[in-house]
Every structure is written in structure tokens, then in C-alpha cells.
Design a protein around this motif. Structure first.
Motif, PDB file in Angstrom:
ATOM      1  N   GLY A 195       4.631  -8.958  -2.983  1.00  9.92           N
ATOM      2  CA  GLY A 195       4.871  -8.982  -4.409  1.00  9.92           C
ATOM      3  C   GLY A 195       6.003  -8.044  -4.790  1.00  9.92           C
ATOM      4  N   GLN A 196       6.357  -8.040  -6.053  1.00  8.67           N
ATOM      5  CA  GLN A 196       7.507  -7.254  -6.511  1.00  8.67           C
ATOM      6  C   GLN A 196       7.109  -6.216  -7.555  1.00  8.67           C
ATOM      7  OE1 GLN A 196      11.233  -9.383  -7.213  1.00  8.67           O
ATOM      8  NE2 GLN A 196      10.323 -11.256  -6.397  1.00  8.67           N
ATOM      9  N   GLY A 197       5.984  -5.583  -7.354  1.00 10.90           N
ATOM     10  CA  GLY A 197       5.554  -4.549  -8.281  1.00 10.90           C
ATOM     11  C   GLY A 197       6.364  -3.276  -8.136  1.00 10.90           C
ATOM     12  N   ASP A 198       6.051  -2.296  -8.978  1.00  8.57           N
ATOM     13  CA  ASP A 198       6.783  -1.026  -8.978  1.00  8.57           C
ATOM     14  C   ASP A 198       6.581  -0.231  -7.694  1.00  8.57           C
ATOM     15  OD1 ASP A 198       7.679  -1.631 -11.495  1.00  8.57           O
ATOM     16  OD2 ASP A 198       6.114  -0.469 -12.528  1.00  8.57           O
ATOM     17  N   GLN A 199       5.566  -0.569  -6.912  1.00  8.11           N
ATOM     18  CA  GLN A 199       5.267   0.219  -5.712  1.00  8.11           C
ATOM     19  C   GLN A 199       6.318   0.027  -4.628  1.00  8.11           C
ATOM     20  OE1 GLN A 199       1.424  -0.595  -4.002  1.00  8.11           O
ATOM     21  NE2 GLN A 199       1.569   1.057  -2.488  1.00  8.11           N
ATOM     22  N   TYR A 200       7.053  -1.105  -4.666  1.00 10.38           N
ATOM     23  CA  TYR A 200       7.974  -1.416  -3.581  1.00 10.38           C
ATOM     24  C   TYR A 200       9.412  -1.556  -4.096  1.00 10.38           C
ATOM     25  CZ  TYR A 200       3.541  -2.592  -1.366  1.00 10.38           C
ATOM     26  OH  TYR A 200       2.257  -2.541  -0.877  1.00 10.38           O
ATOM     27  N   ILE A 201      10.344  -0.991  -3.319  1.00  8.61           N
ATOM     28  CA  ILE A 201      11.776  -1.137  -3.588  1.00  8.61           C
ATOM     29  C   ILE A 201      12.388  -1.749  -2.339  1.00  8.61           C
ATOM     30  CG2 ILE A 201      13.937   0.062  -4.137  1.00  8.61           C
ATOM     31  CD1 ILE A 201      12.191   2.299  -5.380  1.00  8.61           C
ATOM     32  N   PHE A 202      13.094  -2.858  -2.502  1.00  5.15           N
ATOM     33  CA  PHE A 202      13.628  -3.604  -1.370  1.00  5.15           C
ATOM     34  C   PHE A 202      15.136  -3.375  -1.256  1.00  5.15           C
ATOM     35  CE2 PHE A 202       9.890  -5.738  -3.010  1.00  5.15           C
ATOM     36  CZ  PHE A 202       9.132  -5.974  -1.864  1.00  5.15           C
ATOM     37  N   VAL A 203      15.560  -2.942  -0.070  1.00  6.54           N
ATOM     38  CA  VAL A 203      16.960  -2.570   0.128  1.00  6.54           C
ATOM     39  C   VAL A 203      17.489  -3.179   1.420  1.00  6.54           C
ATOM     40  CG1 VAL A 203      18.586  -0.654   0.409  1.00  6.54           C
ATOM     41  CG2 VAL A 203      16.590  -0.389  -1.085  1.00  6.54           C
ATOM     42  N   ALA A 204      18.564  -3.939   1.327  1.00  3.15           N
ATOM     43  CA  ALA A 204      19.270  -4.447   2.502  1.00  3.15           C
ATOM     44  C   ALA A 204      20.383  -3.466   2.829  1.00  3.15           C
ATOM     45  CB  ALA A 204      19.831  -5.845   2.231  1.00  3.15           C
ATOM     46  N   GLY A 205      20.311  -2.847   3.997  1.00  4.66           N
ATOM     47  CA  GLY A 205      21.301  -1.829   4.328  1.00  4.66           C
ATOM     48  C   GLY A 205      21.351  -1.529   5.813  1.00  4.66           C
ATOM     49  N   ASP A 206      22.315  -0.696   6.165  1.00  5.02           N
ATOM     50  CA  ASP A 206      22.622  -0.332   7.541  1.00  5.02           C
ATOM     51  C   ASP A 206      22.057   1.054   7.830  1.00  5.02           C
ATOM     52  OD1 ASP A 206      23.819   0.410   9.935  1.00  5.02           O
ATOM     53  OD2 ASP A 206      25.809  -0.300   9.393  1.00  5.02           O
ATOM     54  N   VAL A 207      21.257   1.190   8.875  1.00  5.63           N
ATOM     55  CA  VAL A 207      20.647   2.479   9.199  1.00  5.63           C
ATOM     56  C   VAL A 207      21.699   3.534   9.510  1.00  5.63           C
ATOM     57  CG1 VAL A 207      20.404   1.996  11.664  1.00  5.63           C
ATOM     58  CG2 VAL A 207      18.828   3.589  10.561  1.00  5.63           C
ATOM     59  N   TYR A 208      22.878   3.130   9.974  1.00  6.57           N
ATOM     60  CA  TYR A 208      23.936   4.091  10.275  1.00  6.57           C
ATOM     61  C   TYR A 208      24.639   4.598   9.019  1.00  6.57           C
ATOM     62  CZ  TYR A 208      23.462   2.411  15.094  1.00  6.57           C
ATOM     63  OH  TYR A 208      22.980   2.083  16.335  1.00  6.57           O
ATOM     64  N   ARG A 209      24.385   3.936   7.893  1.00  2.00           N
ATOM     65  CA  ARG A 209      24.972   4.343   6.609  1.00  2.00           C
ATOM     66  C   ARG A 209      23.904   4.170   5.530  1.00  2.00           C
ATOM     67  NH1 ARG A 209      30.245   1.365   5.091  1.00  2.00           N
ATOM     68  NH2 ARG A 209      28.906  -0.467   5.392  1.00  2.00           N
ATOM     69  N   LEU A 210      22.874   4.977   5.583  1.00  3.56           N
ATOM     70  CA  LEU A 210      21.773   4.817   4.641  1.00  3.56           C
ATOM     71  C   LEU A 210      22.261   5.051   3.209  1.00  3.56           C
ATOM     72  CD1 LEU A 210      18.814   6.582   6.497  1.00  3.56           C
ATOM     73  CD2 LEU A 210      19.208   4.124   6.201  1.00  3.56           C
ATOM     74  N   PRO A 211      21.936   4.130   2.291  1.00  2.00           N
ATOM     75  CA  PRO A 211      22.472   4.204   0.925  1.00  2.00           C
ATOM     76  C   PRO A 211      21.617   5.046  -0.019  1.00  2.00           C
ATOM     77  CG  PRO A 211      21.283   2.153   1.202  1.00  2.00           C
ATOM     78  CD  PRO A 211      21.206   2.866   2.535  1.00  2.00           C
ATOM     79  N   PHE A 212      21.231   6.240   0.423  1.00  2.00           N
ATOM     80  CA  PHE A 212      20.377   7.107  -0.378  1.00  2.00           C
ATOM     81  C   PHE A 212      20.957   8.522  -0.401  1.00  2.00           C
ATOM     82  CE2 PHE A 212      17.670   4.068   1.995  1.00  2.00           C
ATOM     83  CZ  PHE A 212      17.251   3.285   0.931  1.00  2.00           C
ATOM     84  N   ILE A 213      20.678   9.253  -1.476  1.00  2.00           N
ATOM     85  CA  ILE A 213      21.141  10.632  -1.571  1.00  2.00           C
ATOM     86  C   ILE A 213      20.377  11.513  -0.581  1.00  2.00           C
ATOM     87  CG2 ILE A 213      21.779  10.343  -4.006  1.00  2.00           C
ATOM     88  CD1 ILE A 213      19.228  11.974  -4.703  1.00  2.00           C
ATOM     89  N   ASN A 214      20.912  12.681  -0.317  1.00  2.00           N
ATOM     90  CA  ASN A 214      20.280  13.628   0.599  1.00  2.00           C
ATOM     91  C   ASN A 214      18.913  14.075   0.080  1.00  2.00           C
ATOM     92  OD1 ASN A 214      22.723  13.423   1.885  1.00  2.00           O
ATOM     93  ND2 ASN A 214      23.358  15.532   1.504  1.00  2.00           N
ATOM     94  N   ASP A 215      17.984  14.316   1.025  1.00  2.00           N
ATOM     95  CA  ASP A 215      16.698  14.960   0.724  1.00  2.00           C
ATOM     96  C   ASP A 215      15.792  14.155  -0.213  1.00  2.00           C
ATOM     97  OD1 ASP A 215      17.743  17.036   2.237  1.00  2.00           O
ATOM     98  OD2 ASP A 215      18.358  18.209   0.503  1.00  2.00           O
TER      99      ASP A 215
END
Length: 299
Positions: free
Chosen positions: A88-108
Motif C-alpha cells: 500500500g501507499q500509506g504514510d509509513q512507506y516512502i518509495f525511492v528508486a536510486g543507486d546505492v553508490y549515490r544515496l539521495p539522502f542528507i547525512n545522518d
């Protein structure tokens, strides 16, 4: 497979029926249940934000129910679409297509991360593990599973002359294109170099033998495996090994700002908007689409 001259190649399960063919119909209930036990032993009881790297169709995601939110990251858009259908697409889950070598998240950002049945596709494991360390908060746990080249079956085959590669040597063995088995010493070395302190090791799938799985009830094999799992703290001779490590970095003052960062230039991206169909980097103008609720950072 996705290739990029600036980064290691990445396995792409786009359009794959992996969840159905390998797990649902592939006779893997024994392996699945042993992983369930290992995760229960290693996971914190609760937390705020967990990153699941290589989430695929979300097979393990319900096992992270103690966390307020789970970010499912996978390189395949179709695998994440399957996960949406399953979860399902509830608030509990965020779906991200990305590359582990360039994770698209801020530090920490995260207070826990898992990488299950994913590292064996990594040509540069240290680079991938270092990215996980970057996005984990100080003291946060990282649960890593890896395919162990120094397993009993490989050792016996080598000693009997039925296998060319040496299971005792520390270098990885690529038994198929972008499919690697790793030596436990190498894994421990990479975790240390990336800034993790290793806390615990569990060995799994001790009875991953076809004829055993046919003649012995699954529940019996799972029970026996659960008894043997803690021996991974002393020796690692099974096909699969789970580790739990924690980040070794100082806590920074102040509250974190942001969530996503541009995988191209590393700048923080604008806040997420539920009705937005794209994110635009204000520093390099890169555009990242949001496709049916899935953030796509693969370009």
C-alpha cells in the motif's frame, strides 16, 4: 544491468518476476524464515526512520513494523511498484528508486538501515557501505547480510578438487556477472574502514541443501538453524551471514534540515510535496521525477 563510466555498474531487476519465481514459487520458505528470525534478533524494537536498501518487492518490509517510517530503496522501478501493490501507499512507506553508490539522502538522516541479499551484487562493497554510514545517524545500527565464500560446501568442493577458486582467500569471487561471494575477513575490514563498529554476527541457511529441504520438514530445519545462528559470533561457515554494526561518528548539535539530497551535486533538495511530480535541485538544476508516488533518482 546499468553501467556508468563514473560509478560501478548496478544490477537492475527492472521487469523481473524475482519475488514470484525465487521466493513465492522457488521453494525458499526455509531461507525466508531463517532471515525472519535473524532480523528479530538484530533489529531494535522500535525506531523512527529505517532505510531498507535493495528492498525489491518489499518481502522483508513488514518485519520493520517497529519503525514509524520505512524508506524502500531499490534501483528497479518495477520492483518498487510491486512493493506498493503489496504494502500500500500509506504514510509509513516512502518509495525511492536510486543507486546505492549515490544515496539521495542528507547525512545522518536514518536511525537504522538494512541491506539484505543486496551486497552480493556490489562490485565496490566498501563504496556502498560508506554511503550507508554517511546517511546513518551517530550510533545507529546497520544490519548487513552477505553471501559467504567460506562456507562448508565450498570448502569441501575445493578440498575434493571440484572447485577452482579458494574459499580461504580473502578476495571476492564473482560466480556470475555482478554476483559475488565475500570472505568474512573482508566484510569486517570494510565495515571498519567505513566507520562501523561490528557488534554481532549470525550465520544462516546452514541446511541450504536441496535434498534436505525435500525430506526434512521446513519447520524442523528452521528450528535447527535458529539454534546454530548464534555460532556466527565465533565462526562463519554458512552460505549466508548477518551482521549488526553501529556507526562510529560524533553526534552533531542542532536539528537536521532536509531529507533528500541531489545525488549529482550533493546539495539538499527542497522539501517533499505530496502533490509534486518532480524535485528540482536549486544548485545544479537536475530534475528528479516522482512517478506514481515513487521518487526516481536514477538519472
Amino acid at each position: 544491468m546499468n553501467t556508468n563510466s563514473e560509478h560501478p555498474p548496478v544490477i537492475d531487476y527492472e521487469g523481473s518476476d524475482y519475488q514470484t519465481s525465487f521466493w513465492d514459487e522457488g521453494g525458499r520458505e526455509y531461507e525466508d524464515q531463517t532471515e525472519k528470525i535473524a532480523l528479530k534478533r538484530l533489529l531494535p524494537d522500535q525506531g523512527d526512520l529505517l532505510l531498507e536498501i535493495g528492498a525489491g518487492a518489499g518481502r522483508n518490509t513488514p518485519r520493520y513494523s517497529g519503525f514509524n517510517q520505512v524508506v524502500l530503496l531499490d534501483y528497479s522501478l518495477t520492483q518498487l511498484q510491486q512493493a506498493q501493490q503489496n504494502l500500500g501507499q500509506g504514510d509509513q512507506y516512502i518509495f525511492v528508486a536510486g543507486d546505492v553508490y549515490r544515496l539521495p539522502f542528507i547525512n545522518d538522516l536514518f536511525d537504522c538501515a538494512t541491506m539484505i541479499r543486496t551486497l552480493h551484487h556490489m562490485k565496490d562493497p566498501l563504496a556502498a557501505i560508506s554511503q550507508v554510514q554517511r546517511v546513518l545517524g551517530p550510533g545507529s545500527p546497520f544490519l548487513l547480510e552477505y553471501a559467504n565464500k567460506q562456507n562448508l560446501k565450498a570448502i569441501l568442493r575445493y578440498l575434493l578438487g571440484r572447485q577452482d577458486w579458494n574459499p580461504f582467500s580473502v578476495e571476492a569471487v564473482e560466480f556470475a556477472d555482478l554476483n559475488f561471494d565475500f570472505h568474512p575477513r573482508s566484510i569486517r575490514k570494510w565495515l571498519t574502514e567505513a566507520g562501523f563498529n561490528l557488534e554481532r554476527q549470525l550465520t544462516l541457511s546452514h541446511f541450504r541443501i536441496k535434498f534436505l529441504k525435500k525430506i526434512v520438514p521446513t519447520g524442523v530445519l528452521v528450528f535447527l538453524d535458529s539454534i546454530l545462528q548464534p555460532t556466527g559470533q565465533w565462526w562463519q561457515l554458512s552460505p549466508s551471514v548477518f551482521t549488526r554494526s553501529r556507526t562510529d561518528k560524533p553526534k552533531l548539535p542542532g536539528k537536521l534540515k532536509g531529507f533528500f539530497q541531489c545525488p549529482g551535486c550533493g546539495s539538499a533538495l527542497p522539501d517533499r510535496e505530496l502533490d509534486s511530480d518532480q524535485l528540482i535541485c536549486q544548485s545544479c538544476s537536475a530534475v528528479y521525477p516522482v512517478i506514481d508516488g515513487i521518487y526516481d533518482f536514477r538519472n
